[in-house]
Motif scaffolding. Sequence first.
Motif, short mmCIF file in Angstrom:
data_model
loop_
_atom_site.label_atom_id
_atom_site.label_comp_id
_atom_site.label_asym_id
_atom_site.label_seq_id
_atom_site.Cartn_x
_atom_site.Cartn_y
_atom_site.Cartn_z
N PHE A 20 2.99 8.08 34.77
CA PHE A 20 2.71 7.98 33.29
C PHE A 20 3.82 8.65 32.60
O PHE A 20 4.17 9.87 32.81
CB PHE A 20 1.16 8.10 32.89
N GLN A 21 4.28 8.17 31.55
CA GLN A 21 5.01 9.14 30.51
C GLN A 21 4.25 10.01 29.74
O GLN A 21 3.18 9.63 29.33
CB GLN A 21 5.75 8.19 29.66
N VAL A 22 4.88 11.15 29.53
CA VAL A 22 4.11 12.24 28.74
C VAL A 22 5.32 12.72 27.98
O VAL A 22 6.42 13.15 28.23
CB VAL A 22 3.73 13.47 29.70
N THR A 23 4.77 12.85 26.61
CA THR A 23 5.55 13.24 25.63
C THR A 23 4.98 14.29 24.71
O THR A 23 3.60 13.94 24.50
CB THR A 23 6.06 12.13 24.66
N ASP A 77 2.07 19.32 16.79
CA ASP A 77 2.58 18.62 18.11
C ASP A 77 1.52 18.01 18.51
O ASP A 77 0.11 18.08 18.58
CB ASP A 77 2.94 19.81 18.82
N GLN A 78 1.74 16.89 19.34
CA GLN A 78 0.69 16.12 19.93
C GLN A 78 1.33 15.89 21.47
O GLN A 78 2.33 15.61 21.65
CB GLN A 78 0.60 14.76 19.26
N TRP A 79 0.29 16.10 22.19
CA TRP A 79 0.58 15.61 23.73
C TRP A 79 0.09 14.19 23.85
O TRP A 79 -1.17 13.71 23.64
CB TRP A 79 -0.34 16.58 24.55
N GLU A 80 1.15 13.40 24.24
CA GLU A 80 0.62 11.84 24.35
C GLU A 80 0.85 11.58 25.93
O GLU A 80 2.04 11.72 26.55
CB GLU A 80 1.62 11.03 23.55
N GLY A 81 0.16 10.91 26.66
CA GLY A 81 0.28 10.52 27.90
C GLY A 81 -0.94 9.50 28.51
O GLY A 81 -2.09 9.74 28.12
N ALA A 82 -0.63 8.68 29.36
CA ALA A 82 -1.67 7.87 29.96
C ALA A 82 -2.38 7.34 28.98
O ALA A 82 -3.65 7.25 29.36
CB ALA A 82 -2.48 8.79 31.09
N GLY A 83 -1.95 6.87 27.85
CA GLY A 83 -2.77 5.99 26.76
C GLY A 83 -3.81 7.29 26.12
O GLY A 83 -4.53 6.81 25.29
N ASN A 84 -3.37 8.39 26.06
CA ASN A 84 -4.23 9.54 25.36
C ASN A 84 -3.41 10.15 24.57
O ASN A 84 -2.16 10.38 24.68
CB ASN A 84 -5.20 10.43 26.30
N THR A 85 -3.81 10.69 23.35
CA THR A 85 -3.29 11.47 22.48
C THR A 85 -4.14 12.72 22.05
O THR A 85 -5.14 12.74 21.64
CB THR A 85 -2.88 10.80 21.31
N PHE A 86 -3.59 14.15 22.46
CA PHE A 86 -4.44 15.33 22.23
C PHE A 86 -3.39 16.27 21.47
O PHE A 86 -2.15 16.24 21.34
CB PHE A 86 -4.76 15.93 23.62
N THR A 87 -4.21 17.12 20.72
CA THR A 87 -3.55 18.02 19.99
C THR A 87 -4.43 19.32 20.29
O THR A 87 -5.67 19.22 20.26
CB THR A 87 -3.17 17.62 18.49
N LEU A 88 -3.93 20.35 19.52
CA LEU A 88 -4.67 21.52 19.48
C LEU A 88 -4.88 22.04 18.13
O LEU A 88 -3.86 22.31 17.35
CB LEU A 88 -3.93 22.97 20.20
N ASP A 89 -6.17 21.60 17.75
CA ASP A 89 -6.26 21.71 16.08
C ASP A 89 -5.95 23.02 15.57
O ASP A 89 -5.34 23.44 14.23
CB ASP A 89 -7.45 20.98 15.54
N SER A 90 -6.41 24.16 16.31
CA SER A 90 -6.51 25.37 15.60
C SER A 90 -6.62 26.28 16.83
O SER A 90 -7.32 25.93 17.82
CB SER A 90 -7.61 25.55 14.56
N GLY A 91 -6.44 27.52 16.68
CA GLY A 91 -6.85 28.69 17.69
C GLY A 91 -5.78 28.59 18.75
O GLY A 91 -4.56 27.89 18.63
N SER A 92 -5.84 29.49 19.77
CA SER A 92 -4.70 29.53 20.80
C SER A 92 -5.10 28.81 22.05
O SER A 92 -4.28 28.55 23.01
CB SER A 92 -4.70 31.18 21.21
N TYR A 93 -6.41 28.20 22.16
CA TYR A 93 -6.55 27.47 23.30
C TYR A 93 -7.37 26.45 23.17
O TYR A 93 -8.36 26.57 22.59
CB TYR A 93 -7.38 28.22 24.71
N GLY A 94 -7.22 25.19 23.83
CA GLY A 94 -8.12 24.03 23.79
C GLY A 94 -7.99 23.36 25.14
O GLY A 94 -6.94 23.52 25.88
#
Length: 137
Positions: A20-23, A77-94
């Motif tokens: 799967f592609q990840v961007t 910034d958004q992590w996109e891959g395998a049909g999912n999109t995630f981001t870290l809204d706030s803080g240092s870790y998610g």
Amino acid sequence: SASPSPPPPSASPAALSIEFQVTVAGGSYPSEVSWTLMCSGALIGSGGAPYSGTLSAPPGECTLDMNDSYGDGWNGDQWEGAGNTFTLDSGSYGSETFILIPPSPPPPSASPSPPPPSASPSPPSPPPLQPPPPPSA
């Protein structure tokens, strides 16, 4: 010279890996971004932003750990891959969990349905001819 040996046969379908592609892109402070992807207990990939690449993992549960060195989230910034999109809204870790599903095989072509029974029933077969009775003595 000897020809190179053929590559080993590919792994059985049970050990199928999904590519799967990840961007990772789109944020205003990409230098703060880092991430690690674990699937089925194995490290599949890691990187920062911007990132673009192809990862490969077996079907199963994946966990994306997202880190921000400054502690103010991924700033878009958004992590996109395998049909999912995630981001870290706030803080240092998610952390996000998703299930990696093998791409569904194309549906089998519809098998032609059997022809409907013809409307006119075939005539019943005639009874077998009885032999003529013997002439009486």
